[in-house]
Design a protein around this motif. Structure first.
Motif, PDB file in Angstrom:
ATOM      1  N   ASP A   1      -3.179   1.237  14.599  1.00 28.28           N
ATOM      2  CA  ASP A   1      -3.079   0.981  13.164  1.00 28.28           C
ATOM      3  C   ASP A   1      -2.004  -0.073  12.934  1.00 28.28           C
ATOM      4  O   ASP A   1      -1.049  -0.187  13.715  1.00 28.28           O
ATOM      5  CB  ASP A   1      -2.727   2.268  12.408  1.00 28.28           C
ATOM      6  CG  ASP A   1      -3.149   2.220  10.943  1.00 28.28           C
ATOM      7  OD1 ASP A   1      -4.153   2.846  10.585  1.00 28.28           O
ATOM      8  OD2 ASP A   1      -2.454   1.536  10.150  1.00 28.28           O
ATOM      9  N   SER A   2      -2.154  -0.835  11.842  1.00 25.42           N
ATOM     10  CA  SER A   2      -1.167  -1.870  11.525  1.00 25.42           C
ATOM     11  C   SER A   2       0.045  -1.320  10.784  1.00 25.42           C
ATOM     12  O   SER A   2       1.043  -2.025  10.621  1.00 25.42           O
ATOM     13  CB  SER A   2      -1.818  -2.970  10.677  1.00 25.42           C
ATOM     14  OG  SER A   2      -2.264  -2.444   9.437  1.00 25.42           O
ATOM     15  N   SER A   3      -0.009  -0.066  10.343  1.00 28.17           N
ATOM     16  CA  SER A   3       1.076   0.539   9.574  1.00 28.17           C
ATOM     17  C   SER A   3       2.030   1.310  10.485  1.00 28.17           C
ATOM     18  O   SER A   3       1.644   2.343  11.046  1.00 28.17           O
ATOM     19  CB  SER A   3       0.517   1.485   8.507  1.00 28.17           C
ATOM     20  OG  SER A   3       1.542   2.311   7.982  1.00 28.17           O
TER      21      SER A   3
ATOM     22  N   THR B   1      -0.363   4.184   2.495  1.00 29.22           N
ATOM     23  CA  THR B   1      -0.138   4.020   3.924  1.00 29.22           C
ATOM     24  C   THR B   1       1.337   4.068   4.280  1.00 29.22           C
ATOM     25  O   THR B   1       1.698   4.343   5.428  1.00 29.22           O
ATOM     26  CB  THR B   1      -0.751   2.706   4.449  1.00 29.22           C
ATOM     27  OG1 THR B   1      -0.210   1.608   3.723  1.00 29.22           O
ATOM     28  CG2 THR B   1      -2.259   2.720   4.311  1.00 29.22           C
ATOM     29  N   ASP B   2       2.210   3.813   3.307  1.00 36.10           N
ATOM     30  CA  ASP B   2       3.643   3.954   3.537  1.00 36.10           C
ATOM     31  C   ASP B   2       4.103   5.410   3.411  1.00 36.10           C
ATOM     32  O   ASP B   2       5.252   5.723   3.756  1.00 36.10           O
ATOM     33  CB  ASP B   2       4.438   3.101   2.546  1.00 36.10           C
ATOM     34  CG  ASP B   2       4.352   1.618   2.864  1.00 36.10           C
ATOM     35  OD1 ASP B   2       3.903   1.281   3.977  1.00 36.10           O
ATOM     36  OD2 ASP B   2       4.723   0.801   2.004  1.00 36.10           O
TER      37      ASP B   2
ATOM     38  N   ASN C   1       0.841  -1.191   0.000  1.00 36.72           N
ATOM     39  CA  ASN C   1       0.000   0.000   0.000  1.00 36.72           C
ATOM     40  C   ASN C   1       0.881   1.247   0.000  1.00 36.72           C
ATOM     41  O   ASN C   1       1.403   1.642   1.043  1.00 36.72           O
ATOM     42  CB  ASN C   1      -0.943  -0.001   1.209  1.00 36.72           C
ATOM     43  CG  ASN C   1      -2.091   0.961   1.019  1.00 36.72           C
ATOM     44  OD1 ASN C   1      -1.916   2.049   0.484  1.00 36.72           O
ATOM     45  ND2 ASN C   1      -3.275   0.571   1.447  1.00 36.72           N
TER      46      ASN C   1
END
Length: 259
Positions: A67-69, A8-9, A5
């Motif tokens: 969040d997972s990021s 999101t990065d 993604n």
């Protein structure tokens, strides 16, 4: 090159790609909390850049974002030091505390692709809410796609000029009927003429399906509506009448922990 993604990065580009200068999403959640009698200790699952958390903190909420990021969480922590942020999985998080309100906005809920993941997420929310606490969630409406190809026809093209750089994308959507997923392929052209292909998918939830899983995991559904909301054609307002036609492309859930 395939990539998980890009947005999101790259949180700063994400905020420019999806601007919300009037804080419509955060205001929506605040209005729902006030309408249904929630408290001010809030967990935001899928917090992203922390943009909503910044506004909520200004209104007096105590905010935790999840969040997972790692990139998103780092950005959020830098730009919203009044909140707490953690990197964790929405399907299995254990923060060892309870909240008055849990929000899961935009399409974060739809990354629970199968029934066990969806039930896991809702169970985690139940266990992190105080008795009587509110869950406010937003999702794509699977019922919208029954006989409707509006979002599936053709390729969508977008471009953005940000910080002196040019970004453009071509996006196509299709339905994976067997998996009940809306799949997306986004082809990016990035600065320096680099190309990148991003593939992702969202669970398509139907209204009665979402109602069933909420009840199964210990919630009373207070409201389930398609419009208005923060991302609908009909603009949100604090005193808006909630539509139960369920023909729009979004679903909004308000549920209370009952045990």
């Amino acid at each position: 090159m395939a990539h998980a993604n890009f947005l999101t990065d790259n949180p700063a580009v994400y905020e420019a790609w999806f601007p919300d200068p009037e804080h419509v999403a955060a205001r929506f959640a605040d209005d729902v909390v006030r309408r249904f009698g929630g408290g001010d200790d809030l967990l935001d699952v899928g917090c992203g850049t922390g943009r909503d958390a910044r506004w909520w903190c200004e209104q007096g909420y105590r905010v935790t974002g999840l969040d997972s990021s790692p990139a998103m969480v780092a950005h959020a922590a830098e730009h919203c030091p009044r909140a707490e942020f953690v990197v964790d999985d929405m399907r299995s998080f254990d923060l060892r505390r309870e909240f008055d309100v849990i929000t899961c906005l935009d399409s974060a809920l739809l990354y629970c692709h199968d029934n066990s993941e969806l039930e896991g997420f809702l169970t985690r929310c139940h266990d992190h809410l105080r008795p009587g606490g509110l869950l406010i969630a937003e999702a794509r409406n699977g019922a919208f796609f029954l006989g409707n190809t509006e979002l599936l026809d053709g390729v969508a093209e977008r471009a953005l000029s940000y910080d002196g750089q040019q970004y453009s994308s071509r996006t196509r959507l299709w339905i994976d009927h067997a998996a009940q997923l809306l799949r997306r392929e986004r082809c990016w052209r990035l600065p320096g003429d680099d190309e990148l292909v991003q593939r992702s998918a969202w669970r398509l939830l139907f209204p009665q399906e979402l109602r069933y899983f909420a009840a199964r995991t210990g919630f009373e559904v207070l409201a389930l509506f398609d419009e208005p909301g923060p991302r609908t054609d009909t603009p949100w307002s604090a005193d808006a009448e909630l539509s139960e036609r369920m023909s729009g492309d979004r679903l909004h859930l308000v549920a209370r922990r009952i045990d």
